[in-house]
Write an enzyme that holds these catalytic residues in place. Sequence first.
Site, PDB file in Angstrom:
ATOM      1  N   ALA A   1       0.835  -1.207   0.000  1.00 18.46           N
ATOM      2  CA  ALA A   1       0.000   0.000   0.000  1.00 18.46           C
ATOM      3  C   ALA A   1       0.869   1.256   0.000  1.00 18.46           C
ATOM      4  CB  ALA A   1      -0.944  -0.005   1.200  1.00 18.46           C
ATOM      5  N   ASP A   2       1.909   1.265   0.810  1.00 15.96           N
ATOM      6  CA  ASP A   2       2.846   2.392   0.823  1.00 15.96           C
ATOM      7  C   ASP A   2       3.468   2.604  -0.557  1.00 15.96           C
ATOM      8  OD1 ASP A   2       2.667   3.264   3.447  1.00 15.96           O
ATOM      9  OD2 ASP A   2       4.265   1.957   4.170  1.00 15.96           O
ATOM     10  N   LEU A   3       3.987   1.531  -1.118  1.00 14.90           N
ATOM     11  CA  LEU A   3       4.718   1.633  -2.376  1.00 14.90           C
ATOM     12  C   LEU A   3       3.816   2.070  -3.523  1.00 14.90           C
ATOM     13  CD1 LEU A   3       6.944  -1.557  -2.033  1.00 14.90           C
ATOM     14  CD2 LEU A   3       7.616   0.819  -1.644  1.00 14.90           C
TER      15      LEU A   3
END
Length: 397
Positions: A170-172
């Site tokens: 999700a961050d990436l």
Amino acid sequence: MAFPRASQALSRFTVLDLTRVRAGPTCARQFADWGANVIKIDALLEEAGSEQLGGPRHGSDFQNLHRNKRAMTLNLKDPRGREVFMRLAEKADVVIENFRPDVKAKLGIDYESVRKVNPRIVYGSISGFGQDGPYHKRPGFDQIAQGMGGLMSITGAPGEGPMRVGIPVADLTAGLSCAMGILTALLEREVSGEGQWVQTSLLQAQIFMLDFQAARWLMEREVAPQAGNNHPTSIPTGVFKTSDGYINIATTGGRIWERCAQTLGAPEFITDPDYATAPARSKNRDALNARINKLTETKSTETWVNELNAAGVPCGPIYAIDQVFADAQVEHLGMAQDVPNVEGRHIRLVSQPFTLSRTPSKMAARPPEFGEQTEEVLAEFGFGRDEIADLRQRKVV
């Protein structure tokens, strides 16, 4: 000496990087790796060595996220610090931040404030849940987004409960989505002459990455279950044991399935009514996988990879991470690159996943030390020597 650029592709753009941890730095890294003038603004702490979000500065995680950037310190909580930032923003092309939505407004560096001094600014914001709405004040975290975005419900073996993915997906993807949004806005600016606010969140990015699994629900009202290593629609596709490890075999469509059966030495699978059609293979997936597994256990991983690929059946080994970077094709693609540095430190990092034929990306500069280029950057933006000294004395920079 001029700061070395990683590429000429985006060298005309100046980016102010206010980000921390992972999603935001991932976004800013895309610009740094393609040659933009990325200035990482470090929060001015009492000591440069104080513990910061994102891990140790010389740790592998920080180094991988912040190569090809310069750094300066700035105390944004001081009114003069805000004034300094606005002078920088007046000449910049892009601002990237991943504060909680209310924080940047309190600091007076939100989009509307920056837009007043530079209408051409493209302002990229990444949050956990969005800039408004019922959850907008909640802190964001990758695993929370994986859970709320549905990914953990379809990851892992059936009956074993939800499972997180082994990378902060999700961050990436939020970082990459924001970078793509900013690039889109920069292209549009060439027509309109105006910047705009680019917004994404971990939750949005994670839901977008559900892709066909989300479409199965939206179009057909089908809630995808956990399938472990089995592909939900292409059967047989999954993990099979060999005499010395494991392989992935992927079959899509009848012709590849027939080639797979022939290569496995089981041509009878092709006419067996339990496996002859895609619906039959789906219904009898577990039995088919068990029979295939007995066959694959008779030969080595290397043998099966070679034989199945020669027959046109997608097949590959399952590597540990050290094996990934030892693979001949990975070495050929240059996915690991050394970063030059006068300190003689070993810095070898993951390169960009795409190439450009005329303006390639490279590891041009090691990640900066805390506030390393503060004077250099301020001078480039028109700050005089005495003014910089005064800002230092007042602990604004």
